[in-house]
Every structure is written in C-alpha cells, then in structure tokens.
Design an enzyme around this catalytic site. Structure first.
Site, PDB file in Angstrom:
ATOM      1  N   VAL A  11      18.286   8.999 -23.573  1.00 30.56           N
ATOM      2  CA  VAL A  11      17.782   9.999 -23.257  1.00 30.56           C
ATOM      3  C   VAL A  11      18.328  11.292 -24.079  1.00 30.56           C
ATOM      4  O   VAL A  11      17.458  12.056 -24.687  1.00 30.56           O
ATOM      5  CB  VAL A  11      18.132  10.437 -21.879  1.00 30.56           C
ATOM      6  CG1 VAL A  11      17.942  11.850 -21.524  1.00 30.56           C
ATOM      7  CG2 VAL A  11      17.340   9.440 -20.899  1.00 30.56           C
ATOM      8  N   ASP A  30      28.943  12.622 -28.637  1.00 32.41           N
ATOM      9  CA  ASP A  30      29.083  11.430 -28.041  1.00 32.41           C
ATOM     10  C   ASP A  30      30.645  11.087 -28.061  1.00 32.41           C
ATOM     11  O   ASP A  30      31.335  11.537 -29.225  1.00 32.41           O
ATOM     12  CB  ASP A  30      27.938  10.096 -28.603  1.00 32.41           C
ATOM     13  CG  ASP A  30      27.923   9.288 -27.489  1.00 32.41           C
ATOM     14  OD1 ASP A  30      26.720   9.243 -26.898  1.00 32.41           O
ATOM     15  OD2 ASP A  30      29.074   8.703 -27.059  1.00 32.41           O
ATOM     16  N   THR A 121      20.437  11.020 -14.457  1.00 37.31           N
ATOM     17  CA  THR A 121      19.841  11.056 -12.939  1.00 37.31           C
ATOM     18  C   THR A 121      21.249  10.784 -12.078  1.00 37.31           C
ATOM     19  O   THR A 121      22.208  10.209 -12.085  1.00 37.31           O
ATOM     20  CB  THR A 121      19.276   9.771 -12.782  1.00 37.31           C
ATOM     21  OG1 THR A 121      18.230   9.484 -13.619  1.00 37.31           O
ATOM     22  CG2 THR A 121      18.667   9.512 -11.446  1.00 37.31           C
ATOM     23  N   GLU A 151      15.251  13.901 -15.903  1.00 42.60           N
ATOM     24  CA  GLU A 151      14.218  13.360 -17.025  1.00 42.60           C
ATOM     25  C   GLU A 151      13.443  12.229 -16.705  1.00 42.60           C
ATOM     26  O   GLU A 151      13.891  11.507 -15.765  1.00 42.60           O
ATOM     27  CB  GLU A 151      15.347  12.933 -18.316  1.00 42.60           C
ATOM     28  CG  GLU A 151      14.476  12.567 -19.562  1.00 42.60           C
ATOM     29  CD  GLU A 151      13.321  13.424 -20.018  1.00 42.60           C
ATOM     30  OE1 GLU A 151      13.818  14.476 -20.191  1.00 42.60           O
ATOM     31  OE2 GLU A 151      12.260  13.061 -19.994  1.00 42.60           O
ATOM     32  N   LEU A 153      11.126  10.421 -18.730  1.00 40.51           N
ATOM     33  CA  LEU A 153      10.770   9.837 -19.989  1.00 40.51           C
ATOM     34  C   LEU A 153      10.972   8.193 -19.884  1.00 40.51           C
ATOM     35  O   LEU A 153      11.903   7.762 -18.840  1.00 40.51           O
ATOM     36  CB  LEU A 153      11.365   9.988 -21.456  1.00 40.51           C
ATOM     37  CG  LEU A 153      13.015   9.988 -21.396  1.00 40.51           C
ATOM     38  CD1 LEU A 153      13.378   8.180 -21.768  1.00 40.51           C
ATOM     39  CD2 LEU A 153      13.631  10.852 -22.492  1.00 40.51           C
ATOM     40  N   GLU A 155      11.418   4.549 -21.933  1.00 39.55           N
ATOM     41  CA  GLU A 155      11.603   4.030 -23.084  1.00 39.55           C
ATOM     42  C   GLU A 155      10.591   3.329 -23.515  1.00 39.55           C
ATOM     43  O   GLU A 155       9.628   2.747 -22.859  1.00 39.55           O
ATOM     44  CB  GLU A 155      12.872   3.038 -22.924  1.00 39.55           C
ATOM     45  CG  GLU A 155      14.139   3.505 -22.504  1.00 39.55           C
ATOM     46  CD  GLU A 155      15.309   2.771 -22.200  1.00 39.55           C
ATOM     47  OE1 GLU A 155      15.138   1.388 -22.678  1.00 39.55           O
ATOM     48  OE2 GLU A 155      16.253   3.095 -21.535  1.00 39.55           O
ATOM     49  N   LEU A 253       0.379  -1.085 -10.998  1.00 41.45           N
ATOM     50  CA  LEU A 253       0.100  -1.794 -10.005  1.00 41.45           C
ATOM     51  C   LEU A 253      -0.145  -3.129 -10.859  1.00 41.45           C
ATOM     52  O   LEU A 253      -1.265  -3.803 -10.740  1.00 41.45           O
ATOM     53  CB  LEU A 253      -1.537  -1.548  -9.448  1.00 41.45           C
ATOM     54  CG  LEU A 253      -1.432  -0.437  -8.354  1.00 41.45           C
ATOM     55  CD1 LEU A 253      -2.768  -0.284  -7.723  1.00 41.45           C
ATOM     56  CD2 LEU A 253      -0.363  -0.913  -7.130  1.00 41.45           C
ATOM     57  N   GLY A 256       4.045  -9.034 -12.104  1.00 37.25           N
ATOM     58  CA  GLY A 256       4.936  -9.462 -13.038  1.00 37.25           C
ATOM     59  C   GLY A 256       6.265 -10.105 -12.499  1.00 37.25           C
ATOM     60  O   GLY A 256       6.277 -10.237 -11.099  1.00 37.25           O
ATOM     61  N   CYS A 263      16.901   2.186 -15.248  1.00 40.42           N
ATOM     62  CA  CYS A 263      16.642   3.071 -14.178  1.00 40.42           C
ATOM     63  C   CYS A 263      16.252   2.734 -12.879  1.00 40.42           C
ATOM     64  O   CYS A 263      16.971   2.919 -11.748  1.00 40.42           O
ATOM     65  CB  CYS A 263      15.706   4.024 -14.714  1.00 40.42           C
ATOM     66  SG  CYS A 263      16.399   5.017 -16.126  1.00 40.42           S
TER      67      CYS A 263
HETATM   68  P1  NAD Z   1      22.878   5.498 -22.428  1.00 37.43           P
HETATM   69  O1  NAD Z   1      23.893   4.428 -21.869  1.00 37.43           O
HETATM   70  O2  NAD Z   1      21.876   4.906 -23.573  1.00 37.43           O
HETATM   71  O3  NAD Z   1      23.669   6.721 -23.132  1.00 37.43           O
HETATM   72  C1  NAD Z   1      24.907   7.233 -22.557  1.00 37.43           C
HETATM   73  C2  NAD Z   1      25.673   7.791 -23.571  1.00 37.43           C
HETATM   74  O4  NAD Z   1      26.575   8.622 -23.055  1.00 37.43           O
HETATM   75  C3  NAD Z   1      26.542   6.690 -24.200  1.00 37.43           C
HETATM   76  O5  NAD Z   1      26.126   6.863 -25.859  1.00 37.43           O
HETATM   77  C4  NAD Z   1      28.026   7.132 -23.927  1.00 37.43           C
HETATM   78  O6  NAD Z   1      28.902   6.641 -25.029  1.00 37.43           O
HETATM   79  C5  NAD Z   1      27.792   8.509 -23.882  1.00 37.43           C
HETATM   80  N1  NAD Z   1      29.029   9.011 -23.076  1.00 37.43           N
HETATM   81  C6  NAD Z   1      29.623   8.504 -21.905  1.00 37.43           C
HETATM   82  N2  NAD Z   1      30.544   9.321 -21.515  1.00 37.43           N
HETATM   83  C7  NAD Z   1      30.541  10.475 -22.318  1.00 37.43           C
HETATM   84  C8  NAD Z   1      31.619  11.424 -22.585  1.00 37.43           C
HETATM   85  N3  NAD Z   1      32.637  11.724 -21.842  1.00 37.43           N
HETATM   86  N4  NAD Z   1      31.465  12.193 -23.587  1.00 37.43           N
HETATM   87  C9  NAD Z   1      30.533  12.121 -24.609  1.00 37.43           C
HETATM   88  N5  NAD Z   1      29.413  11.079 -24.455  1.00 37.43           N
HETATM   89  C10 NAD Z   1      29.729   9.996 -23.348  1.00 37.43           C
HETATM   90  O7  NAD Z   1      22.120   6.203 -21.129  1.00 37.43           O
HETATM   91  P2  NAD Z   1      20.633   6.750 -21.124  1.00 37.43           P
HETATM   92  O8  NAD Z   1      19.652   5.470 -20.890  1.00 37.43           O
HETATM   93  O9  NAD Z   1      20.315   7.500 -22.124  1.00 37.43           O
HETATM   94  O10 NAD Z   1      20.653   7.370 -19.661  1.00 37.43           O
HETATM   95  C11 NAD Z   1      21.450   8.647 -19.554  1.00 37.43           C
HETATM   96  C12 NAD Z   1      21.038   9.205 -18.090  1.00 37.43           C
HETATM   97  O11 NAD Z   1      19.620   9.518 -18.149  1.00 37.43           O
HETATM   98  C13 NAD Z   1      21.492   8.078 -17.086  1.00 37.43           C
HETATM   99  O12 NAD Z   1      21.980   8.908 -15.883  1.00 37.43           O
HETATM  100  C14 NAD Z   1      19.963   7.733 -16.686  1.00 37.43           C
HETATM  101  O13 NAD Z   1      19.653   7.257 -15.502  1.00 37.43           O
HETATM  102  C15 NAD Z   1      19.144   8.865 -16.968  1.00 37.43           C
HETATM  103  N6  NAD Z   1      17.595   8.501 -17.382  1.00 37.43           N
HETATM  104  C16 NAD Z   1      17.581   7.454 -18.361  1.00 37.43           C
HETATM  105  C17 NAD Z   1      16.262   7.110 -18.713  1.00 37.43           C
HETATM  106  C18 NAD Z   1      16.105   5.970 -19.519  1.00 37.43           C
HETATM  107  O14 NAD Z   1      14.878   5.438 -19.742  1.00 37.43           O
HETATM  108  N7  NAD Z   1      17.117   5.351 -20.241  1.00 37.43           N
HETATM  109  C19 NAD Z   1      15.157   7.966 -18.254  1.00 37.43           C
HETATM  110  C20 NAD Z   1      15.497   8.829 -17.553  1.00 37.43           C
HETATM  111  C21 NAD Z   1      16.700   9.271 -17.017  1.00 37.43           C
END
Ligand code: NAD
Length: 445
Positions: A11, A30, A121, A151, A153, A155, A253, A256, A263
């Site tokens: 994200v 990060d 989230t 968000e 989006l 993947e 629908l 699978g 998520c």
């Molecule tokens: P991810 O695990 O790919 O990335 C999270 C990042 O945060 C990691 O790089 C980690 O090192 C970093 N991080 C953690 N603690 C930190 C800190 N204290 N300081 C700085 N960086 C830190 O996660 P993601 O898939 O990008 O998801 C992030 C959020 O967005 C989640 O809550 C997820 O539910 C939500 N979300 C994800 C998607 C998806 O498709 N992946 C879609 C919508 C919402």
C-alpha cells in the site's frame, strides 16, 4: 505539498508512487533498513505491475525519496499517511502495535500543524486511539487532525485501482483536514471519482464492511459450486444467470479454492472481533470464514478423489501466489493446499511466475520448475491453483505428452470440462463436473 508515507509495503509504495505522479513531494519511510536500502538502489522489494517504472521515474525527478528517518519525514510533511501492517493477533483482532509505534514517533517529531491519515485497515475507534497517543506524546503542543482514508486497491492491479478508484473515502472531523485531503486527491476529483466524506468511525467501518461483503460473495458462490457438483448443475452458468441481475452483479462470483491474501482473511476475522467486543455476534461473517476454511480442505479431498491414494504421487502445482500478478503468498490457498498434500505424502513440483522465491522460504523441500511444462513433466497429476494468464492457454497436447498420466484438477475453472474430456484428460474443476464422475469404482488407480 510535502507528504510522508510511513510503511513502504504494497500500500505504501503504490500510494507514494501515485501521489508523486499527482505532483506531490513524497517521502517514503520504513523501519526496515534493508527495504529502504534496496529502494534507494532502485530495486523494488515487491512485484506489482507498473510499480517499478513509476518509482524509478519519480525518484529520478526528485518527487519520491525513501528514508528510515521518521523524524526527517514528519518534520517536512504537512500530511503523514500511516500505511504499516495491521496483522491479525491470535484471537483474530488487528494488531495495532505498529500503528501505535508510528503515532508515538509522529507525536515526538511534530513541528507544526499536521494531518495524520490512516491508510492501513484499522478497527473502528483507531482514529480516536491515534489522537490520544499523539496528545500524550507530543513534545510541543501543536494542532493536528486525524483522518481515516481507507485503501481499496487490489494487489496485481494496484496502480490502476489507485488511479481510477470506484470511490475515495475520507473520514475527518475538521473542514481544514477535509480541504487538504480533497486537494491531495484533486486529480481524481477531475475524473469525477465519487468522494464519500464522513466521520472517522464511519470511514473505518466502510473498509471492513466492504471486505466482509466481498468475502461473503466468494464464500457464497463456493458453496453454490459445491452444491452444483452434487446436483449436476454448472456453476459457471449459475453465476452468469445470477450476475445478470443488476441487484447482484457479476463480480466476485468466481468459485475456487477460497479467498486468501493479506486482507480478506485478516479483515473478516477482525470485524468479527470488533463485533464481539461490543457484545454482538456477527454470524454471517463467521459463516463466511468457516466456509472459506472448509473450502481449502474440500479442494484437497477433491484432488484425492480424482487422483486416488496421494502417498508417493508426484503432483504439479501451477500457481502459488494468492492471486495472479503478485508475488504475495500471505494466506494463499495454494500454500495451504500444498501443505496438506505434502502431509498426505504427495511429492510437489511447483511453478509460479513470481511467487517461488517467497514460497521457498516456507517450503524449501519441494521441487521448483522453470515453467509450466517443466512442472508437469513426469507428474501423476497437475493442479492449477492460481489463474495466472500464462496458464490459460497451455499447449495441452504437449502437457499430456509430458505427464505420466493426463490428470488435471483446475481449481480456477480456466478450462472447459467437455474440451478437456475430448482431449483425453481426466479433468475436474470447481462446480462444473458431477462429483459422481470420480467415484472410486470408476477411477483407474
Ligand atoms: P506490508 O506488510 O506489505 O507493509 C507494511 C510495511 O510497514 C512494512 O514494510 C514494514 O516494515 C513497515 N512498518 C511496520 N512498522 C513500521 C514502523 N513503526 N515504522 C515504519 N515502517 C513500519 O503491508 P501492506 O500489504 O502494504 O498493508 C498495509 C496496510 O494496508 C494493512 O493494514 C492492510 O490491511 C491495508 N491494506 C492492504 C491492501 C493490500 O492489498 N495489500 C489493500 C488495502 C489495504
């Protein structure tokens, strides 16, 4: 405008690259030093179509930078997005420790008015929690606003989803914060993206309610598919017939092996937990989770029904990521199914265009192939678990000639049962072939 994005995962990186495209100056932060070093060398830590080009372009233009120094990022930004992970705890509730950690760091480094936006989230009430943490840890008492901007989006098509979303949800309390958020998203305003502006709790709830509903559609059609196999109906046509009803719609629908990824499994469990904390039994979502878990097990039973004794059989697995166009294997049905097949004594030879490296960390002991044909060579059966485009048009005669026995179990319904039969395959899929076709007495073990 300068903005910061804390968390450079799926994200954070997509959000950062897309906001840079909108002309904003973005600092990606990060705590993972290795990740930031990779990014600064121009290497992208994840696979997401179109992302690498965008990141490289905006880094070169100076609109996108990466650092591990949250203090620096916070000080120069007006808006700080929190995009860190919110993984599930043992009881299913969201682990907010990363969010709390970031909120504390933001508080300690605030040097003026800031808008702090949750993109992660997070359970309803997290906006309030962030506010409290910031007030407690602020060194200098400066004004700030907390905003929820969930968000949506996906993947695999994350850039397109960010650039052309169905809606943008903004939950905020002050008109100043709302105006700043609208300004950030002004290019989407111009293409008439609907904006839902509401309070923080409602915005947080919209995200969970949306994911729980989509997961419900998946589990629902999976149950229908299972029933179709028993009554001799074709779930493809059933889904088409249902989806033509505008009140239902055709999306989500597709039967699978069940939903996976970072998520749906996590968010469905979290919303059940949120309800439980308030003394409410969210029975529909609980059933959705149960059906999804059972679906994986039913897929293993299906494979065993078609192949017979699994012990000692060599099975080609095509697709390991939880869906196509990503290397993400978090909660991937393929990972669970491979695990169960291994337990039952099958030997696995897998191929995935992007997720083999990640999978090899979990299963270093299975064989990895160089392409789908290499994967099926000498195998007793093949199972398609993720519907990558390159699996849709396989040279089936070649596949047949390479396999020990032409057995295909297509858990994504890519191929037509009748055609596969004509080609001489023993073929099963999800919800399209009568289950009795694979009765033990008919199978030639
Ligand atoms: P991810 O695990 O790919 O990335 C999270 C990042 O945060 C990691 O790089 C980690 O090192 C970093 N991080 C953690 N603690 C930190 C800190 N204290 N300081 C700085 N960086 C830190 O996660 P993601 O898939 O990008 O998801 C992030 C959020 O967005 C989640 O809550 C997820 O539910 C939500 N979300 C994800 C998607 C998806 O498709 N992946 C879609 C919508 C919402």
């Amino acid at each position: 405008m300068n903005i910061a994005i804390v968390g450079t995962g799926y994200v954070g990186l997509v959000t950062g690259a897309c906001f840079a495209e909108f002309g904003l100056k973005v600092t990606g932060i990060d705590k993972d030093k290795e990740k930031i070093e990779m990014l600064n060398r121009g290497e992208i830590p994840i696979y997401e179509p179109g992302l690498e080009e965008k990141i490289k372009k905006y880094m070169a233009e100076g609109l996108l930078t990466f650092t591990t120094d949250i203090a620096e990022g916070v000080k120069k930004a007006l808006v700080i997005f929190i995009a860190v992970g919110t993984p599930p705890k043992e009881d299913g509730s969201a682990d907010l420790s990363y969010i709390d950690e970031v909120a504390r760091s933001i508080a300690e480094n605030m040097n003026g008015y800031k808008v702090i936006v949750t993109k992660s989230t997070v359970p309803v009430g997290t906006g309030e929690r962030i506010k409290r943490i910031i007030k407690e840890h602020q060194k200098e008492k400066v004004n700030f606003d907390v905003v929820s901007n969930p968000e949506f989006l996906r993947e695999g098509s994350a850039i397109e989803d960010f650039m052309r979303p169905d809606r943008v949800v903004i939950g905020a309390e002050s008109s100043e914060a709302i105006a700043i958020m609208k300004d950030l998203y002004s290019p989407l305003f111009l293409i008439e993206t609907p904006f839902v502006i509401t309070n923080i709790e409602t915005a947080e709830m919209i995200k969970y309610a949306s994911n729980a509903f989509l997961a419900t559609k998946v589990s629902f059609i999976n149950e229908m598919a299972n029933l179709c196999e028993l009554v001799g109906a074709d779930v493809h046509i059933v889904a088409k017939g249902m989806g033509l009803d505008k009140r239902i719609g055709p999306k989500f629908l597709h039967p699978g092996p069940g939903f996976g990824g970072s998520c749906f499994p996590k968010d469905t469990r979290a919303i059940v937990q949120i309800a439980e904390e308030k003394g409410y039994d969210l029975s529909i979502v609980k059933a959705v989770i149960g059906v999804n878990e059972r679906q994986r097990e039913l897929m293993v039973e299906k494979i065993a029904r078609v192949i017979g004794e699994l012990k000692g059989k060599k099975i080609a697995v095509l697709g390991l990521s939880f869906k196509p166009n990503t290397d993400d294997i978090r909660e991937s049905p393929a990972i669970a199914i491979v695990g169960r097949l291994k337990e039952k004594g099958a030997k696995i030879r897998a191929y995935d265009p992007a997720a083999m490296e990640n999978t090899s960390k979990i299963y270093p002991d299975i064989e990895y192939a160089s392409d789908p044909y290499d994967a099926v060579s000498g195998c007793d059966a093949m199972v398609i678990i993720t519907e990558w485009n390159q699996f849709r048009n396989l040279d089936l005669e070649r596949i047949k000639s390479l396999m020990k026995k032409p057995v295909m179990i297509d858990l994504r319904n890519i191929y037509e049962p009748e055609r596969m039969k004509k080609l001489g395959f023993i073929y099963d899929c999800v919800g399209r072939v009568r289950r009795s076709e694979f009765a033990k007495e008919k199978r030639d073990d």
